[in-house]
Scaffold this motif. Structure first.
Motif, PDB file in Angstrom:
ATOM      1  N   LEU A 284     -58.470 117.117 -51.380  1.00 18.12           N
ATOM      2  CA  LEU A 284     -58.236 118.559 -51.198  1.00 18.12           C
ATOM      3  C   LEU A 284     -57.206 119.106 -52.174  1.00 18.12           C
ATOM      4  O   LEU A 284     -57.329 120.231 -52.663  1.00 18.12           O
ATOM      5  N   SER A 285     -56.184 118.323 -52.443  1.00 20.66           N
ATOM      6  CA  SER A 285     -55.101 118.821 -53.289  1.00 20.66           C
ATOM      7  C   SER A 285     -55.536 119.077 -54.726  1.00 20.66           C
ATOM      8  O   SER A 285     -54.816 119.728 -55.489  1.00 20.66           O
TER       9      SER A 285
ATOM     10  N   LEU B 247     -59.069 128.105 -52.973  1.00 24.54           N
ATOM     11  CA  LEU B 247     -60.337 127.526 -52.526  1.00 24.54           C
ATOM     12  C   LEU B 247     -60.162 126.531 -51.379  1.00 24.54           C
ATOM     13  O   LEU B 247     -61.131 126.257 -50.650  1.00 24.54           O
ATOM     14  N   ILE B 248     -58.967 125.992 -51.197  1.00 24.55           N
ATOM     15  CA  ILE B 248     -58.754 124.913 -50.229  1.00 24.55           C
ATOM     16  C   ILE B 248     -59.237 125.261 -48.821  1.00 24.55           C
ATOM     17  O   ILE B 248     -59.977 124.479 -48.208  1.00 24.55           O
ATOM     18  N   PRO B 249     -58.853 126.420 -48.241  1.00 24.89           N
ATOM     19  CA  PRO B 249     -59.325 126.696 -46.868  1.00 24.89           C
ATOM     20  C   PRO B 249     -60.842 126.820 -46.766  1.00 24.89           C
ATOM     21  O   PRO B 249     -61.437 126.394 -45.775  1.00 24.89           O
ATOM     22  N   PHE B 250     -61.485 127.368 -47.801  1.00 30.63           N
ATOM     23  CA  PHE B 250     -62.947 127.522 -47.766  1.00 30.63           C
ATOM     24  C   PHE B 250     -63.632 126.156 -47.855  1.00 30.63           C
ATOM     25  O   PHE B 250     -64.614 125.889 -47.150  1.00 30.63           O
ATOM     26  N   VAL B 251     -63.117 125.312 -48.743  1.00 33.68           N
ATOM     27  CA  VAL B 251     -63.678 123.963 -48.884  1.00 33.68           C
ATOM     28  C   VAL B 251     -63.501 123.171 -47.601  1.00 33.68           C
ATOM     29  O   VAL B 251     -64.420 122.481 -47.128  1.00 33.68           O
TER      30      VAL B 251
ATOM     31  N   ALA C 189     -53.999 119.044 -47.136  1.00 34.11           N
ATOM     32  CA  ALA C 189     -54.060 118.874 -48.585  1.00 34.11           C
ATOM     33  C   ALA C 189     -52.750 118.354 -49.167  1.00 34.11           C
ATOM     34  O   ALA C 189     -52.758 117.517 -50.084  1.00 34.11           O
ATOM     35  N   TYR C 190     -51.624 118.819 -48.634  1.00 35.15           N
ATOM     36  CA  TYR C 190     -50.348 118.546 -49.298  1.00 35.15           C
ATOM     37  C   TYR C 190     -49.390 117.640 -48.524  1.00 35.15           C
ATOM     38  O   TYR C 190     -48.322 117.303 -49.020  1.00 35.15           O
ATOM     39  N   MET C 191     -49.754 117.233 -47.298  1.00 36.06           N
ATOM     40  CA  MET C 191     -48.853 116.368 -46.547  1.00 36.06           C
ATOM     41  C   MET C 191     -48.829 114.968 -47.166  1.00 36.06           C
ATOM     42  O   MET C 191     -49.883 114.345 -47.331  1.00 36.06           O
TER      43      MET C 191
END
Length: 342
Positions: free
Chosen positions: A42-43, A49-53, A239-241
């Motif tokens: 995800l990152s 785009l991340i929430p849509f993906v 994505a970022y954790m």
């Protein structure tokens, strides 16, 4: 008109059964019924785009569970006798809490897919306490989740997960039912149930089947948009954790507290949490922290709370969520004290 009503009634049953088939087929065959969107890392995507993906990947995995859950919620509202529901799932009877917690594990759905079923149950007169016990128990300790936990992590943790989830769901439901806001929610839905009862009784089988479509759509309109917003919000956390760093902190007392609380922002669909925890254990996570996560995450995730708040309000949601996190932490500490690293 009779032909149209018959077609709509048949459609309602077809959607319910197809939703059930969409849940059972992948579990029986090990293959998804429809293609699943694998977004990879995800990152690596543009933040816009991340929430849509993430939502797209989520829906390709969960659409069958949602179809079944929303239709089942509609069928519960249309078919289950309200007086029977009040008798069996009353907040005044301890037996009701036990029945709700015992029946819930049959449904192998995540906390989000449980929301429309919960909505259907409470709308036909179930007490807020047993309804919450049902809502919390199903994602935390359904039969497949316990089986996967036993096979992939530990039979001991699996047994502890079921036992603590069962007792916690009952205690949390009972505690919320005693609050003024819990009683207000129960009174509100009691009035709605009474208003619908006279109309439902006069309907024949075909009319009730048609009505289930209407009730299911009402649940979709009320819950699904807010649920997807919650899932989209969680996408950035996923994505970022830094998972490698988290694994090193999930030991001892701090690990238990983090394990219980981290499930609130870090949403994991049912069964996925087992694989996630297995990976964290491999990175050094303690068994007690793993148990705390396996209890707290399914009971109190952000998308689930946002969806449930549309039905019973934030005071009630906040109360059960705080109690769920505290209970998950208590379970982790008890496991650490009496069983340790086994």
């Amino acid at each position: 008109m009779p032909r149209k009503s018959t077609a709509l009634a048949a459609l309602a049953w077809a959607l319910l059964l197809f939703g059930l088939f969409a849940i059972v087929y992948p579990k029986a065959t090990g293959q998804p019924l429809t293609p699943v969107y694998d977004y990879g890392n995800l990152s690596s995507y543009n933040p816009i785009l991340i929430p849509f993906v993430y939502v797209a990947g989520y829906l390709t995995r969960a659409w069958g569970a949602f179809l079944f859950a929303f239709m089942l919620g509609g069928f519960i509202e249309a078919f289950v006798p309200r007086e029977k529901m009040k008798d069996y799932l009353s907040s005044k009877s301890v037996k009701s809490y036990v029945l709700a917690a015992l029946f819930a594990p049959v449904l192998t759905v995540c906390s989000c897919a449980m929301i429309p079923i919960f909505g259907g149950i409470i709308a036909i007169g179930a007490g807020i306490g047993p309804a919450l016990s049902f809502l919390l128990m199903a994602p935390a300790a359904n039969f497949l989740a316990i089986l996967f936990t036993s096979e992939l992590i530990s039979p001991l943790i699996a047994g502890a997960r079921f036992g603590f989830a069962f007792l916690g769901a009952i205690l949390i439901g009972y505690a919320v039912a005693k609050t003024p806001w819990g009683k207000a929610v129960e009174e509100k839905f009691g009035k709605i149930s009474a208003a619908k009862a006279a109309v439902i009784v006069k309907m024949d089988f075909r009319e009730k089947s048609m009505n289930s479509l209407k009730e299911a759509y009402a649940l979709v309109r009320m819950v699904l948009p807010y649920l997807l917003i919650g899932v989209a919000a969680v996408s950035f956390i996923d994505a970022y954790m830094p998972r490698d760093i988290i694994g090193t902190y999930f030991t001892g007392a701090l690990g238990v507290v983090l394990g219980a609380a981290i499930g609130v922002p870090l949403y994991t669909p049912t069964l996925v949490e087992v694989f996630f925890v297995k990976a964290l254990i491999g990175a050094g996570m303690s068994a007690s922290a793993a148990l705390a996560f396996l209890l707290g995450a399914p009971m109190s995730s952000i998308p689930s709370m946002i969806g449930v708040s549309r039905l019973i309000g934030w005071k009630t949601v906040g109360t059960y969520a705080v109690l769920a996190v505290l209970w998950a932490a208590a379970a982790g500490f008890l496991y650490m004290i009496f069983i340790g690293g086994l």
